[in-house]
Design a protein around this motif. Structure first.
Motif, PDB file in Angstrom:
ATOM      1  N   THR A   1      -3.615  -9.130  -1.872  1.00  0.00           N
ATOM      2  CA  THR A   1      -3.749  -9.569  -0.478  1.00  0.00           C
ATOM      3  C   THR A   1      -5.211  -9.886  -0.173  1.00  0.00           C
ATOM      4  OG1 THR A   1      -3.780  -7.206   0.093  1.00  0.00           O
ATOM      5  CG2 THR A   1      -1.714  -8.378   0.355  1.00  0.00           C
ATOM      6  N   TRP A   2      -5.683 -11.005  -0.728  1.00  0.00           N
ATOM      7  CA  TRP A   2      -7.070 -11.369  -0.519  1.00  0.00           C
ATOM      8  C   TRP A   2      -7.292 -11.960   0.872  1.00  0.00           C
ATOM      9  CZ3 TRP A   2      -5.738 -13.416  -5.805  1.00  0.00           C
ATOM     10  CH2 TRP A   2      -6.173 -12.545  -6.808  1.00  0.00           C
ATOM     11  N   PHE A   3      -6.378 -12.787   1.354  1.00  0.00           N
ATOM     12  CA  PHE A   3      -6.585 -13.498   2.611  1.00  0.00           C
ATOM     13  C   PHE A   3      -5.608 -13.025   3.683  1.00  0.00           C
ATOM     14  CE2 PHE A   3      -7.757 -16.753  -0.644  1.00  0.00           C
ATOM     15  CZ  PHE A   3      -9.122 -16.745  -0.392  1.00  0.00           C
TER      16      PHE A   3
ATOM     17  N   PHE B   1       0.578  -7.173  12.730  1.00  0.00           N
ATOM     18  CA  PHE B   1       0.710  -6.233  11.618  1.00  0.00           C
ATOM     19  C   PHE B   1       1.414  -6.966  10.470  1.00  0.00           C
ATOM     20  CE2 PHE B   1       0.526  -3.801  15.520  1.00  0.00           C
ATOM     21  CZ  PHE B   1      -0.464  -2.869  15.236  1.00  0.00           C
ATOM     22  N   PRO B   2       0.693  -7.861   9.782  1.00  0.00           N
ATOM     23  CA  PRO B   2       1.351  -8.756   8.821  1.00  0.00           C
ATOM     24  C   PRO B   2       1.904  -8.012   7.623  1.00  0.00           C
ATOM     25  CG  PRO B   2      -1.026  -8.922   8.635  1.00  0.00           C
ATOM     26  CD  PRO B   2      -0.768  -8.071   9.838  1.00  0.00           C
ATOM     27  N   LYS B   3       2.983  -8.572   7.096  1.00  0.00           N
ATOM     28  CA  LYS B   3       3.602  -7.996   5.912  1.00  0.00           C
ATOM     29  C   LYS B   3       2.619  -8.030   4.743  1.00  0.00           C
ATOM     30  CE  LYS B   3       5.507 -12.255   3.989  1.00  0.00           C
ATOM     31  NZ  LYS B   3       6.702 -12.930   3.467  1.00  0.00           N
ATOM     32  N   ALA B   4       2.817  -7.166   3.808  1.00  0.00           N
ATOM     33  CA  ALA B   4       2.131  -7.229   2.521  1.00  0.00           C
ATOM     34  C   ALA B   4       3.190  -7.026   1.448  1.00  0.00           C
ATOM     35  CB  ALA B   4       1.057  -6.142   2.411  1.00  0.00           C
ATOM     36  N   PRO B   5       3.415  -8.002   0.578  1.00  0.00           N
ATOM     37  CA  PRO B   5       2.606  -9.175   0.264  1.00  0.00           C
ATOM     38  C   PRO B   5       2.394 -10.125   1.448  1.00  0.00           C
ATOM     39  CG  PRO B   5       4.303  -8.829  -1.408  1.00  0.00           C
ATOM     40  CD  PRO B   5       4.601  -7.915  -0.282  1.00  0.00           C
TER      41      PRO B   5
ATOM     42  N   THR C   1       0.843  -1.192   0.000  1.00  0.00           N
ATOM     43  CA  THR C   1       0.000   0.000   0.000  1.00  0.00           C
ATOM     44  C   THR C   1       0.885   1.252   0.000  1.00  0.00           C
ATOM     45  OG1 THR C   1      -0.108   0.091   2.417  1.00  0.00           O
ATOM     46  CG2 THR C   1      -1.801  -1.196   1.291  1.00  0.00           C
ATOM     47  N   ASN C   2       0.269   2.407  -0.202  1.00  0.00           N
ATOM     48  CA  ASN C   2       1.045   3.647  -0.194  1.00  0.00           C
ATOM     49  C   ASN C   2       1.649   3.937   1.170  1.00  0.00           C
ATOM     50  OD1 ASN C   2       0.980   4.544  -2.843  1.00  0.00           O
ATOM     51  ND2 ASN C   2      -0.959   5.631  -2.600  1.00  0.00           N
TER      52      ASN C   2
ATOM     53  N   ALA D   1      -7.491  -9.639   4.137  1.00  0.00           N
ATOM     54  CA  ALA D   1      -6.174  -9.120   4.495  1.00  0.00           C
ATOM     55  C   ALA D   1      -6.181  -7.639   4.857  1.00  0.00           C
ATOM     56  CB  ALA D   1      -5.184  -9.382   3.365  1.00  0.00           C
ATOM     57  N   PRO D   2      -6.869  -6.762   4.112  1.00  0.00           N
ATOM     58  CA  PRO D   2      -6.756  -5.349   4.483  1.00  0.00           C
ATOM     59  C   PRO D   2      -7.326  -5.017   5.851  1.00  0.00           C
ATOM     60  CG  PRO D   2      -7.549  -5.594   2.233  1.00  0.00           C
ATOM     61  CD  PRO D   2      -7.617  -6.944   2.864  1.00  0.00           C
ATOM     62  N   THR D   3      -8.390  -5.732   6.277  1.00  0.00           N
ATOM     63  CA  THR D   3      -9.094  -5.334   7.497  1.00  0.00           C
ATOM     64  C   THR D   3      -9.017  -6.359   8.614  1.00  0.00           C
ATOM     65  OG1 THR D   3     -11.168  -6.328   6.753  1.00  0.00           O
ATOM     66  CG2 THR D   3     -10.740  -4.042   6.104  1.00  0.00           C
ATOM     67  N   ALA D   4      -8.615  -7.597   8.335  1.00  0.00           N
ATOM     68  CA  ALA D   4      -8.643  -8.717   9.284  1.00  0.00           C
ATOM     69  C   ALA D   4     -10.071  -9.073   9.686  1.00  0.00           C
ATOM     70  CB  ALA D   4      -7.806  -8.416  10.531  1.00  0.00           C
ATOM     71  N   ALA D   5     -11.078  -8.579   8.957  1.00  0.00           N
ATOM     72  CA  ALA D   5     -12.481  -8.887   9.228  1.00  0.00           C
ATOM     73  C   ALA D   5     -12.877 -10.155   8.461  1.00  0.00           C
ATOM     74  CB  ALA D   5     -13.364  -7.716   8.807  1.00  0.00           C
TER      75      ALA D   5
END
Length: 488
Positions: free
Chosen positions: A379-381, A367-371, A199-200, A422-426
């Motif tokens: 980052t779907w999951f 606070f997981p890495k992305a990718p 992300t930015n 992945a973006p929200t952990a929801a």
């Protein structure tokens, strides 16, 4: 190149940026180790822009006459007085992404998303002698064309980082570095506490950090922080997330300190979140603690990195008992053309958020890495209720070019729990029935370090959903990313 990858958990494309790029045969000029991503740790390759900007070392430019420096280097070492210098730098990144189902069908209606991310940075790094420095980085982050907004991609002009480091020498071989302010804080393998480079705006924290380093023996990193909340309404309006904290201790021994070629880490994290969400539960205050250990190393051909984590605490009135096992390893063939590496990445993240006995089993990375899983930013999951296996092949047609390909397979760890975004952990998609197979993905990553300052990256991912995932409302999807990054 995998030396850089395995010693810090950095992906191959990132390792390219950290490594030197002046033309020279691999055998004649081996890749140096990457910087240690802690205050007072090992500095990066001198005179080279880095992924983590505060690891850079431009002090050697003092011995180069201004007329002999490259144009951009003239800003990287500005002497102000004896043993005092200012370093100015920056970054401009453009990132085009195309996704046909950003939420894999979880969002009603059209969930296609095509965006252009724009990241701009300016930094100033003031060094006062060998033991005192002040670092400030300003950022402006924009996202254009999006149908679905990603909050970390939109943040008008704000302070990305602003901190002061004070290093206290203790004898000849030890030191204590104290850091206070707002800063990035990647830890260990970066799996659980990473950067969010996709992300930015990366993960940011504000608070204090203390690092004791006994050179070549042990390093103890203690921190008390609050995560930073991104706000895109006005300039300079970011602040701490209300009611949240992230504290902990990370202890590591350098590779070879106890056993030749082997490094060992242990850690403890304490995280608090308000309005946390898990499948089958209403929003609640979450107090989640993690304890873990990591073992990693490499020989001439083999590399490995294995990590285990246990979580406990409370989610509202329920008890948390969750766990994770993470592994990456490979076999390197440096003597063959294209220097191939055949590897496998595998993860097990526990699930079970709706237990009748009042125990939450869903693992959640702080606070997981992305990718997240593969080497792309699709980052779907999230790192929750998931088992994945990712065999991969990487080759290097040249020192500056890296290509990685491979399929990835996903299963739910617990059929009674959902998949997570992945973006929200929801909660994301709850597959139909008891089938735990979620789907598979085909992945391609190409990274090219064109010059010392300019890098390009292309990624493509195709996710094919299982019947049970489709039965729960999910969809197959693809992701394409085209990125250019200029750092000076």
């Amino acid at each position: 190149m995998m030396t850089a990858t395995m010693t810090t958990g950095i992906t191959p494309a990132t390792a390219q940026i950290l490594a030197p790029t002046s033309p020279a045969p691999e055998a004649a000029k081996p890749v140096p180790p990457p910087p240690e991503l802690v205050p007072g740790g090992r500095a990066a390759t001198p005179d080279m822009p880095q992924l983590i900007r505060w690891t850079e070392d431009w002090s050697k430019l003092r011995d180069v006459a201004p007329k002999d420096r490259k144009p951009l280097e003239k800003l990287r070492y500005l002497p102000l007085a004896d043993d005092i210098y200012l370093s100015l730098g920056g970054e401009a990144r453009l990132y085009r992404t195309e996704t046909d189902h950003l939420t894999l069908g979880a969002r009603p209606g059209n969930d296609a998303n095509s965006t252009l991310q724009q990241r701009l940075r300016l930094l100033a790094d003031l060094h006062i002698g060998p033991n005192l420095r002040a670092f400030v980085e300003l950022g402006d982050n924009r996202e254009y064309g999006q149908e679905i907004a990603t909050p970390p991609n939109q943040d008008k002009l704000d302070i990305e980082q602003a901190f002061v480091d004070a290093k206290v020498p203790i004898g000849q071989n030890a030191s204590l570095t104290l850091r206070g302010g707002r800063f990035e804080m990647p830890l260990g393998s970066l799996r659980l506490v990473g950067l969010r480079e996709g992300t930015n705006v990366r993960f940011l924290f504000q608070g204090g950090r203390a690092v004791f380093d006994l050179k070549g023996k042990v390093r103890v990193d203690a921190f008390m922080t609050r995560p930073v909340q991104i706000s895109s309404n006005r300039v300079f309006d970011d602040g701490a997330v209300p009611g949240a904290h992230f504290n902990g201790v990370y202890v590591s021994t350098p590779v070879g300190a106890a056993v030749p070629g082997v490094g060992f880490d242990v850690y403890y994290f304490d995280q608090r979140r308000e309005n946390a969400r898990l499948h089958g539960s209403t929003a609640a205050v979450e107090l989640r603690k993690s304890i873990g250990a990591r073992l990693y190393g490499r020989s001439h051909h083999w590399d490995y990195d294995v990590e285990g984590t246990f979580q406990f605490g409370a989610f509202g009135t329920q008890t948390i008992r969750a766990w994770a096992v993470m592994y990456e390893g490979g076999y390197n063939l440096p003597s063959l053309p294209l220097t191939p590496r055949v590897g496998v990445r595998g993860n097990l993240f526990s699930g079970g958020s709706n237990a009748a006995g009042g125990t939450i089993g869903t693992f959640l990375a702080p606070f997981p890495k992305a990718p997240i899983y593969n080497n792309s930013d699709a980052t779907w999951f999230n790192f929750s209720n998931m088992i994945d296996v990712f065999p991969m092949l990487s080759i290097k047609p040249s020192r500056r070019l890296n290509i990685a390909v491979g399929p990835e397979f996903f299963w739910r760890q617990n059929a009674a729990d959902s998949t997570y975004s992945a973006p929200t952990a929801a909660p994301l998609i709850m597959p139909e029935g008891q089938d735990r197979y979620v789907g598979k993905a085909y992945n391609l990553e190409v990274g090219w370090q064109a010059t010392r300052n300019l890098a390009f990256r292309v990624t493509y991912n195709r996710f094919l959903a299982s019947d049970s995932f489709i039965g729960g409302g999910g969809k197959s999807a693809h992701f394409t990313g085209l990125q250019s990054n200029f750092r000076f």
